[in-house]
Design a protein around this motif. Structure first.
Motif, PDB file in Angstrom:
ATOM      1  N   HIS A  28       0.815  -1.434  -0.478  1.00 13.01           N
ATOM      2  CA  HIS A  28      -0.104  -0.156  -0.082  1.00 13.01           C
ATOM      3  C   HIS A  28       0.712   1.371  -0.256  1.00 13.01           C
ATOM      4  N   ILE A  29       1.875   1.061   0.365  1.00 11.28           N
ATOM      5  CA  ILE A  29       2.948   1.963   0.004  1.00 11.28           C
ATOM      6  C   ILE A  29       3.802   1.789  -1.407  1.00 11.28           C
ATOM      7  N   THR A  30       4.197   3.150  -1.893  1.00  9.48           N
ATOM      8  CA  THR A  30       4.996   2.958  -2.971  1.00  9.48           C
ATOM      9  C   THR A  30       6.263   4.269  -3.146  1.00  9.48           C
ATOM     10  N   VAL A  31       6.562   4.011  -3.484  1.00  7.30           N
ATOM     11  CA  VAL A  31       8.190   5.096  -3.160  1.00  7.30           C
ATOM     12  C   VAL A  31       8.261   5.432  -4.800  1.00  7.30           C
ATOM     13  N   ASP A  32       9.058   6.294  -5.371  1.00 12.75           N
ATOM     14  CA  ASP A  32       9.820   6.827  -6.429  1.00 12.75           C
ATOM     15  C   ASP A  32      10.873   6.564  -6.355  1.00 12.75           C
ATOM     16  N   GLY A  33      12.259   5.846  -6.731  1.00 12.47           N
ATOM     17  CA  GLY A  33      12.918   5.902  -5.724  1.00 12.47           C
ATOM     18  C   GLY A  33      14.507   7.624  -6.923  1.00 12.47           C
ATOM     19  N   ASP A  34      13.456   7.908  -8.437  1.00 12.29           N
ATOM     20  CA  ASP A  34      14.607   9.214  -8.570  1.00 12.29           C
ATOM     21  C   ASP A  34      14.241  10.416  -7.833  1.00 12.29           C
ATOM     22  N   ALA A  35      12.942   9.738  -7.450  1.00 14.17           N
ATOM     23  CA  ALA A  35      12.187  11.196  -6.637  1.00 14.17           C
ATOM     24  C   ALA A  35      13.388  11.568  -5.335  1.00 14.17           C
ATOM     25  N   CYS A  36      13.934  10.232  -4.676  1.00 13.88           N
ATOM     26  CA  CYS A  36      14.333  10.144  -3.203  1.00 13.88           C
ATOM     27  C   CYS A  36      15.911  10.304  -3.787  1.00 13.88           C
ATOM     28  N   ARG A  37      16.205   9.634  -5.019  1.00 14.05           N
ATOM     29  CA  ARG A  37      17.515  10.285  -5.290  1.00 14.05           C
ATOM     30  C   ARG A  37      17.945  11.650  -4.856  1.00 14.05           C
ATOM     31  N   GLY A  38      17.525  12.478  -5.289  1.00 14.42           N
ATOM     32  CA  GLY A  38      17.704  13.813  -5.622  1.00 14.42           C
ATOM     33  C   GLY A  38      17.445  14.388  -3.741  1.00 14.42           C
ATOM     34  N   CYS A  39      16.659  13.718  -3.179  1.00 13.48           N
ATOM     35  CA  CYS A  39      16.681  13.868  -1.721  1.00 13.48           C
ATOM     36  C   CYS A  39      17.147  13.814  -0.760  1.00 13.48           C
ATOM     37  N   SER A  40      18.093  15.411   0.018  1.00 13.47           N
ATOM     38  CA  SER A  40      19.012  15.129   1.504  1.00 13.47           C
ATOM     39  C   SER A  40      18.338  15.793   2.688  1.00 13.47           C
ATOM     40  N   THR A  41      16.862  15.764   2.621  1.00 14.28           N
ATOM     41  CA  THR A  41      16.455  15.023   4.256  1.00 14.28           C
ATOM     42  C   THR A  41      16.349  13.752   4.786  1.00 14.28           C
ATOM     43  N   ARG A  42      15.385  13.293   3.511  1.00 16.03           N
ATOM     44  CA  ARG A  42      16.026  11.740   3.747  1.00 16.03           C
ATOM     45  C   ARG A  42      14.612  11.300   5.370  1.00 16.03           C
ATOM     46  N   ALA A  43      14.077  12.484   5.532  1.00 15.69           N
ATOM     47  CA  ALA A  43      13.107  12.436   6.813  1.00 15.69           C
ATOM     48  C   ALA A  43      12.221  10.621   7.479  1.00 15.69           C
ATOM     49  N   ASP A  79       8.963  15.811   1.986  1.00 14.43           N
ATOM     50  CA  ASP A  79       8.862  16.836   1.651  1.00 14.43           C
ATOM     51  C   ASP A  79       9.027  16.908  -0.760  1.00 14.43           C
ATOM     52  N   THR A  80       9.663  15.893  -1.144  1.00 15.13           N
ATOM     53  CA  THR A  80       9.566  15.384  -2.037  1.00 15.13           C
ATOM     54  C   THR A  80       8.562  15.529  -2.729  1.00 15.13           C
ATOM     55  N   ALA A  81       7.617  16.483  -3.056  1.00 11.51           N
ATOM     56  CA  ALA A  81       6.387  15.868  -4.327  1.00 11.51           C
ATOM     57  C   ALA A  81       6.204  14.922  -5.285  1.00 11.51           C
ATOM     58  N   GLY A  82       5.192  13.626  -4.765  1.00  9.57           N
ATOM     59  CA  GLY A  82       5.065  12.131  -5.398  1.00  9.57           C
ATOM     60  C   GLY A  82       6.098  11.383  -5.222  1.00  9.57           C
ATOM     61  N   ALA A  83       6.873  11.472  -3.729  1.00 16.41           N
ATOM     62  CA  ALA A  83       8.005  10.803  -3.687  1.00 16.41           C
ATOM     63  C   ALA A  83       7.469   9.505  -3.799  1.00 16.41           C
ATOM     64  N   ILE A  84       6.595   9.208  -2.116  1.00 16.31           N
ATOM     65  CA  ILE A  84       5.697   8.470  -1.346  1.00 16.31           C
ATOM     66  C   ILE A  84       4.161   8.059  -1.896  1.00 16.31           C
ATOM     67  N   THR A  85       3.749   6.929  -2.141  1.00 16.67           N
ATOM     68  CA  THR A  85       2.258   7.402  -2.172  1.00 16.67           C
ATOM     69  C   THR A  85       2.021   6.487  -1.519  1.00 16.67           C
ATOM     70  N   TRP A  86       1.059   6.422  -0.381  1.00 23.06           N
ATOM     71  CA  TRP A  86       0.396   6.018   0.296  1.00 23.06           C
ATOM     72  C   TRP A  86      -0.818   6.100   0.774  1.00 23.06           C
ATOM     73  N   ARG A  87      -1.790   4.928   0.803  1.00 26.55           N
ATOM     74  CA  ARG A  87      -3.071   4.270   0.669  1.00 26.55           C
ATOM     75  C   ARG A  87      -3.440   3.491   1.546  1.00 26.55           C
ATOM     76  N   TYR A  88      -4.679   3.049   2.234  1.00 25.23           N
ATOM     77  CA  TYR A  88      -5.094   2.053   2.851  1.00 25.23           C
ATOM     78  C   TYR A  88      -4.833   0.729   2.617  1.00 25.23           C
TER      79      TYR A  88
END
Lengths: 100, 294, 451
Positions: A28-43, A79-88
């Motif tokens: 139910h979680i998907t993560v866009d790996g490409d979006a994450c590669r540009g992320c420095s905070t990784r909260a 804070d990276t738009a669209g990086a994490i998609t989450w539903r129930y």
């Protein structure tokens, strides 16, 4: 010697093993790996109470969904738009608290 | 290897409804390691993946053969939850054999066989393993009571619309071998959890199942085969042997012989042909002779 | 063998009469069950939809519920509600690394009907309340997730929900969204703006098993009595707080963490719980407890200013889905606001159904009810509390300052004579880095917020 009153150390695996998870076939979680590669905070990596997000050497994020509390912290702190998609997860699946 | 369950499958005959057995048990029951007391919570109780796979197989089988599924469980009123799941997924009828306390395999088998007789089912499907970590003997005992063929522990199961009442499947054998089975009704089949994924019940099914009537019957019938009861439920304790050392005054060679048993006389090798019960007795007697059984 | 899960035509036609309701309530938490109970009692056909396998299975909170809101709806609720302990002791602790200042209050009156607060486990409490709705005639459907809204009525009026089951459209004349803090339904309906993490906190807790007698000894409680400890200053650099509650034979200990600070801090929630449990003022209370469940959940802590539009055409939002959780420092309440808003939603939906007008206007009784009652009055009065309480000074400086002043006050420095209290306070304030004008401003804000 450990005094009798010392807190019993609990590994993260044992901690999560106290919780009933009925794992659905689909994530139910998907993560866009490409979006994450540009992320420095990784909260998501430290904020997720279930420790589902693991940073990879190539800058991507490896994610698990099986032991998710379904709280929503990950997508709110991201804070990276669209990086994490989450539903129930599918009804009847996912976490089932019994003593909370 | 293909072993037709003798005698060969009967020609297409009306198989009657397919009976799907479901056990309601706590998936996370706590067992007190000191007392053995089991604490369970009905909220985490559910049918096992194997029972769900059996239900899915039963539904596909009933569709293929143009018949319907009857779901059965043996348990307290709370166990009706697993029957409502079956009704929601497509079972037409649900029967609960009232049993406030969990019974042994023989009594559960007798109860299920009684329901099979009551609804006229000649095809019975079970999961091969429950959450309850029981003996796993129920399917075989049901077959014994019904005098039905067994196709147990299947890892794959297939039905043919052209041959109602006939089931084929594969089971695992030791040493990487497998066995192909073919059985005609009356049969009892049990499947592993990976055989099929239970379909997601449609909304209409769920709405209907909430208020559907579940037949409740009293346990009836007996099982001719006594169920195996463990003589002890304590932890396994490997026995220790006290071995006196050799006399230190013996010559070295003698002491080595004694310690390694190199020249000791061994029990004679015997090949025995016997009926199973007799064979078991002989095995126990031999083990006792060797000091491995007390 | 037939393909698994293949649908027949009849499966898809779920918009048959069986799947047509006067109202669909999404979420069998306290808000949803209260709404369904009210609607069912007024004779409406209600479907109470729950995505978990049983009501309460997805729900977690600190541990205290204030059920007096049920007095009217379920008279004598305390005879049967699944309560763990009646809270007769309330303490607020301010912690620094090695100090603790506790304000501790007890009342025997809270241990007798009609009671005040109680510890309860949500899987028990929520299931109990949902069963009341079922007894009144609501149809509870579990293990089914609402995936979206059916908006095919005139002017985009909501006419039901879609679910994740085959043939899963549930039609209803009104939808009450009680689908929790993440409320995908309210977001889909456009009732929320873009979610701001600053409006949320994460609650994480451990339930630690201990014998009932041990709990009663440690917390100086009579049988059946409970304690409620709210804690500030225990979350390091992260704004938030901690809590410690007594259940019958377990303790609930945990932390509440402001999301933006948690994200920035790089500290894991369970490490903060471990820190709280190791504090010298807390460790003896939780010693020897065996972890029996770990859990986490978001809290909509932004209060009044983060609330969505509460009504849309054919749709109402209640409970956490409408951010009704009150997190105002000394008051930490949520379940009562959920029940209160759920009841109001149920009543307004019933009224609208009876009048045959489920438009936004027809449902406007909901917001009016909330404004006339405690739900929105409390929230509006305390709208600035979250901001004040999550500020750095309240979180860190003031606990340290208070502890230092009290330590000076009670430290006997003979042969030095006792200093005057005024001098002592001035000296500590000066060395704490807190400016007097900030102290004055915060006091004024606190007075305006809580006064």
């Amino acid at each position: 010697m450990i005094p009798a009153s010392a807190p019993v150390p609990v590994s993260f695996e044992d901690r999560m093993a106290t919780v009933d998870f009925r794992v659905a076939a689909d994530a139910h979680i998907t993560v866009d790996g490409d979006a994450c590669r540009g992320c420095s905070t990784r909260a998501c990596v430290t904020a997720c109470p279930a420790n589902l997000f693991v940073p990879m050497a190539d800058g991507g994020i490896l994610f698990n969904y099986e032991q998710c509390f379904e709280c929503g912290t990950c997508y709110l702190v991201c804070d990276t738009a669209g990086a994490i998609t989450w539903r129930y997860p599918e009804g009847g699946h996912g976490v089932a608290f019994r003593r909370s | 290897m293909t072993v037709p369950a003798a005698p060969g499958p009967a020609p297409a005959a009306a198989p009657g409804p397919v009976l799907a057995c479901r056990q309601w048990a706590d998936r996370r029951a706590d067992v007190d390691p000191l007392t053995g007391t089991v604490t369970s919570d009905p909220r985490s109780a559910a049918a096992s993946p194997a029972d769900d796979a059996a239900l899915e197989c039963a539904l596909r089988m009933a569709t293929a053969w143009g018949t319907h599924v009857v779901a059965v469980t043996v348990g307290p009123p709370g166990s009706e939850a697993v029957l409502r799941e079956a009704l929601a997924a497509g079972a037409e009828r649900a029967v609960r054999v009232d049993a406030p306390e969990p019974g042994d395999a023989a009594s559960v088998a007798a109860a299920i066989a009684g329901v099979a007789g009551m609804v006229g089912a000649r095809a019975v499907l079970c999961g091969d393993m429950g959450w309850g970590r029981g003996s796993g003997a129920v399917p075989a005992l049901v077959a014994a009571v019904l005098d039905a063929r067994q196709a147990l522990g299947l890892v794959d199961l297939a039905t043919d619309p052209e041959q109602p009442g006939v089931v084929t499947g594969w089971r695992r054998l030791d040493g990487g071998r497998r066995q192909h089975l073919r059985a005609a009704a009356p049969f009892v089949a049990s499947v592993e959890g990976g055989v099929a994924l239970l379909r997601r019940a449609p909304l209409a099914g769920v709405l209907g199942a909430g208020q559907a009537t579940i037949e409740v019957v009293a346990p009836a019938g007996t099982c001719p085969v006594p169920s195996w009861t463990p003589s002890s439920t304590g932890p396994g304790r490997p026995r220790t042997h006290v071995v006196d050392g050799p006399d230190p005054d013996d010559p070295v060679r003698r002491r080595v012989e004694l310690l390694t048993g190199l020249t000791a006389e061994r029990p004679a090798r015997r090949v025995v042909r016997a009926e199973p019960v007799d064979a078991a007795h002989q095995l126990i007697a031999a083990l006792a002779d060797w000091g491995e059984w007390s | 063998m037939s393909a698994p899960g293949s649908l027949t035509a009849s499966d898809n036609a779920a918009s048959s009469d069986a799947a047509r309701f006067d109202a669909v309530v999404v979420g069998a938490g306290p808000a949803g069950s209260a709404a369904a109970l009210v609607l069912a009692r007024r004779g409406h056909r209600v479907c109470l939809l729950e995505r978990g396998p049983y009501p309460g299975s997805k729900n977690m909170y600190g541990g205290v519920v204030y059920p007096r809101i049920l007095d009217e709806l379920l008279p004598g609720w305390w005879e049967e509600a699944p309560v763990q302990r009646w809270v007769t002791r309330r303490a607020t602790m301010m912690l620094t690394a090695d100090q603790a200042l506790t304000v501790d209050f007890r009342s025997e009156a809270w241990g007798q009907p009609p009671y005040n607060g109680a510890t309860a486990l949500r899987p028990d409490f929520d299931a109990w309340l949902a069963a009341k709705a079922v007894d009144a005639g609501a149809l509870l459907v579990t293990s089914t997730t609402a995936t979206g809204l059916l908006r095919d009525g005139p002017g985009g009026t909501v006419g039901g929900v879609t679910t994740d089951r085959p043939g899963g459209d549930l039609r209803a004349r009104v939808v009450v969204a009680c689908d929790g803090v993440n409320s995908f339904l309210a977001k889909e309906a456009g009732l929320y703006g873009k979610p701001d993490p600053a409006n949320y906190t994460l609650g994480a807790k451990e339930v630690l098993a201990l014998p009932a007698a041990t709990i009663e000894d440690r917390f100086a409680l009579g049988p059946g009595q409970g304690a409620d400890f709210e804690i500030i200053g225990c979350t390091g650099d992260i704004a938030g707080g901690g809590f410690l509650y007594t259940n019958r034979d377990s303790l609930a200990v945990g932390v509440v963490l402001h999301l933006p600070a948690l994200a920035a801090a790089g500290v894991r929630p369970e490490q903060l719980i471990a820190g709280l449990k190791a504090h010298p003022a807390v460790a003896p209370l939780v010693a020897g407890g065996e972890l029996v469940e770990y859990s986490a959940h978001l809290i909509p802590e932004g209060g009044y200013d983060m609330m969505p539009t509460l009504t849309g055409p054919g749709m109402l939002v209640a409970g956490d889905a409408a951010a009704m959780c009150l997190a105002a420092g000394i008051w930490l309440e949520g379940v009562n606001f959920a029940i209160g808003s759920g009841m109001a939603a149920g009543e307004s939906a019933a009224e609208a159904l009876e009048r045959g007008d489920v438009s936004e206007g027809g449902l406007s009784g909901y917001e009016r009810r909330l404004r006339d009652g405690f739900v929105l009055q409390d929230h509006r009065r305390l709208r600035h509390a979250p901001h004040l309480l999550l500020s750095d000074r309240v979180q860190r400086r003031y606990p340290q300052l208070a502890c230092d002043i009290v330590e000076d006050l009670f430290t006997v420095t003979n042969p030095e004579p006792k200093p005057g209290i005024g001098r002592l306070v001035r000296r500590r304030v000066a060395s704490s880095g807190v400016r007097l004008r900030h102290l004055a401003a915060d006091s004024w804000r606190a007075l305006r917020t809580f006064g």
